[in-house]
Design a protein around this motif. Structure first.
Motif, short mmCIF file in Angstrom:
data_model
loop_
_atom_site.label_atom_id
_atom_site.label_comp_id
_atom_site.label_asym_id
_atom_site.label_seq_id
_atom_site.Cartn_x
_atom_site.Cartn_y
_atom_site.Cartn_z
N ALA A 100 -3.31 13.20 2.25
CA ALA A 100 -2.69 12.22 1.69
C ALA A 100 -3.45 11.31 1.09
CB ALA A 100 -2.05 11.42 2.78
N GLU A 101 -3.25 10.80 -0.05
CA GLU A 101 -4.07 9.80 -0.98
C GLU A 101 -3.54 8.63 -0.84
OE1 GLU A 101 -6.36 9.67 -5.20
OE2 GLU A 101 -4.38 10.45 -5.00
N ILE A 102 -4.28 7.45 -0.40
CA ILE A 102 -4.13 6.14 -0.38
C ILE A 102 -3.98 5.68 -2.03
CG2 ILE A 102 -4.82 3.92 0.00
CD1 ILE A 102 -3.91 5.17 2.58
N LYS A 103 -3.05 4.82 -2.29
CA LYS A 103 -2.66 4.37 -3.55
C LYS A 103 -2.35 2.87 -3.40
CE LYS A 103 -3.47 6.47 -6.78
NZ LYS A 103 -4.57 7.06 -7.40
N ARG A 104 -2.72 2.00 -4.36
CA ARG A 104 -2.20 0.59 -4.62
C ARG A 104 -2.35 -0.08 -3.38
NH1 ARG A 104 -2.03 -0.93 -9.64
NH2 ARG A 104 -4.10 0.44 -9.24
N MET A 105 -3.43 -0.23 -2.37
CA MET A 105 -3.64 -1.17 -1.41
C MET A 105 -3.95 -2.46 -2.21
SD MET A 105 -4.03 -0.14 1.92
CE MET A 105 -5.08 -1.49 2.64
N TYR A 106 -3.16 -3.23 -1.40
CA TYR A 106 -3.41 -4.92 -2.14
C TYR A 106 -2.97 -5.86 -1.33
CZ TYR A 106 -2.45 -8.84 -4.83
OH TYR A 106 -2.56 -10.46 -5.42
N ALA A 107 -3.80 -6.95 -0.86
CA ALA A 107 -3.44 -8.13 -0.01
C ALA A 107 -3.58 -9.20 -1.03
CB ALA A 107 -4.21 -8.10 0.96
N ARG A 108 -2.61 -10.13 -0.94
CA ARG A 108 -2.47 -11.24 -1.77
C ARG A 108 -3.49 -12.42 -1.15
NH1 ARG A 108 3.87 -12.64 -3.11
NH2 ARG A 108 3.60 -11.69 -5.07
N HIS A 109 -4.27 -12.90 -2.21
CA HIS A 109 -5.62 -13.87 -1.79
C HIS A 109 -5.09 -14.86 -0.85
CE1 HIS A 109 -9.28 -15.64 -2.61
NE2 HIS A 109 -8.75 -16.87 -2.85
N GLY B 217 0.87 -1.26 -0.09
CA GLY B 217 -0.06 -0.06 0.05
C GLY B 217 0.88 1.11 0.16
N ALA B 218 0.09 2.62 -0.22
CA ALA B 218 0.89 3.84 -0.51
C ALA B 218 -0.08 4.93 -0.14
CB ALA B 218 1.54 3.91 -2.04
N PHE B 219 0.91 5.88 0.13
CA PHE B 219 0.17 7.33 0.15
C PHE B 219 1.07 8.24 -0.64
CE2 PHE B 219 1.68 7.52 4.43
CZ PHE B 219 2.48 8.87 4.40
N ARG B 220 0.32 9.15 -1.03
CA ARG B 220 1.22 10.48 -1.76
C ARG B 220 0.40 11.44 -1.26
NH1 ARG B 220 -1.19 10.69 -8.11
NH2 ARG B 220 -3.37 11.04 -7.42
N PRO B 221 1.34 12.89 -1.27
CA PRO B 221 0.45 14.02 -0.95
C PRO B 221 -0.52 14.36 -2.22
CG PRO B 221 2.86 14.34 -1.51
CD PRO B 221 2.56 13.05 -1.71
N LEU B 222 -1.67 14.84 -1.71
CA LEU B 222 -2.80 15.24 -2.73
C LEU B 222 -2.88 16.62 -2.59
CD1 LEU B 222 -4.61 13.89 -4.55
CD2 LEU B 222 -6.44 13.91 -2.59
N GLU B 223 -3.17 17.21 -1.36
CA GLU B 223 -3.26 18.68 -1.04
C GLU B 223 -2.87 18.88 0.12
OE1 GLU B 223 -7.83 19.50 -0.01
OE2 GLU B 223 -7.69 18.94 -2.17
#
Length: 152
Positions: free
Chosen positions: A75-84, A65-71
């Motif tokens: 922060a904006e969460i990006k690419r959240m993933y957990a393997r099956h 998972g990740a976050f980036r500055p948005l404003e």
């Protein structure tokens, strides 16, 4: 429950890229869109961003998972993933990202998912995220749904 180790890693590393490719494949199957067009690895590098990989006790990558500055303050969460088949990975990653964002001075976290992705919507709502008006590139997109969580 097996231990989950959360380690900030390079989003461009081969294993990170593999996790995100798996996420893109899963998103395409659920929503018809891989989400790749809404993500740039350089956005989650730098002092106000974070990319984390969840690893099991054996060192195997379980999710990311990740976050980036948005404003300012958001922060904006990006690419959240957990393997099956993993348990607790998504929750652990999200908690880590929230804690890191708060430590960096963010007051809120925003994210977008697709309306058709009911599992993701339920996941975020169960963790205190509330729906907000669509922001940025998602404004006017009836397929997108945006969420916010205030950080205390």
């Amino acid at each position: 429950m097996h231990p989950i180790h959360l380690i900030e890693e390079d989003p461009g590393a081969p294993e990170s890229a593999l996790l995100m490719a798996e996420l893109s494949t899963a998103l395409e199957a659920i929503t018809g869109d891989s989400g790749r067009a809404s993500f740039d690895v350089d956005d989650v590098r730098g002092p106000l961003a974070c990319f984390v990989v969840a690893r099991g006790g054996d060192g195997a990558a379980l999710g990311c998972g990740a976050f980036r500055p948005l404003e300012p303050g958001v922060a904006e969460i990006k690419r959240m993933y957990a393997r099956h088949g993993t348990q607790g990975v998504g929750s652990a990653v999200l908690r880590y990202l929230e804690d890191e964002a708060q430590a960096l001075g963010y007051q809120a976290i925003w994210l977008e998912t697709r309306l058709v992705n009911r599992r993701a919507m339920a996941f975020y709502e169960a963790r205190g995220y509330a729906r907000i008006a669509n922001y940025g590139k998602y404004i006017g997109n009836p397929l997108a749904v945006c969420f916010e969580k205030q950080l205390s």
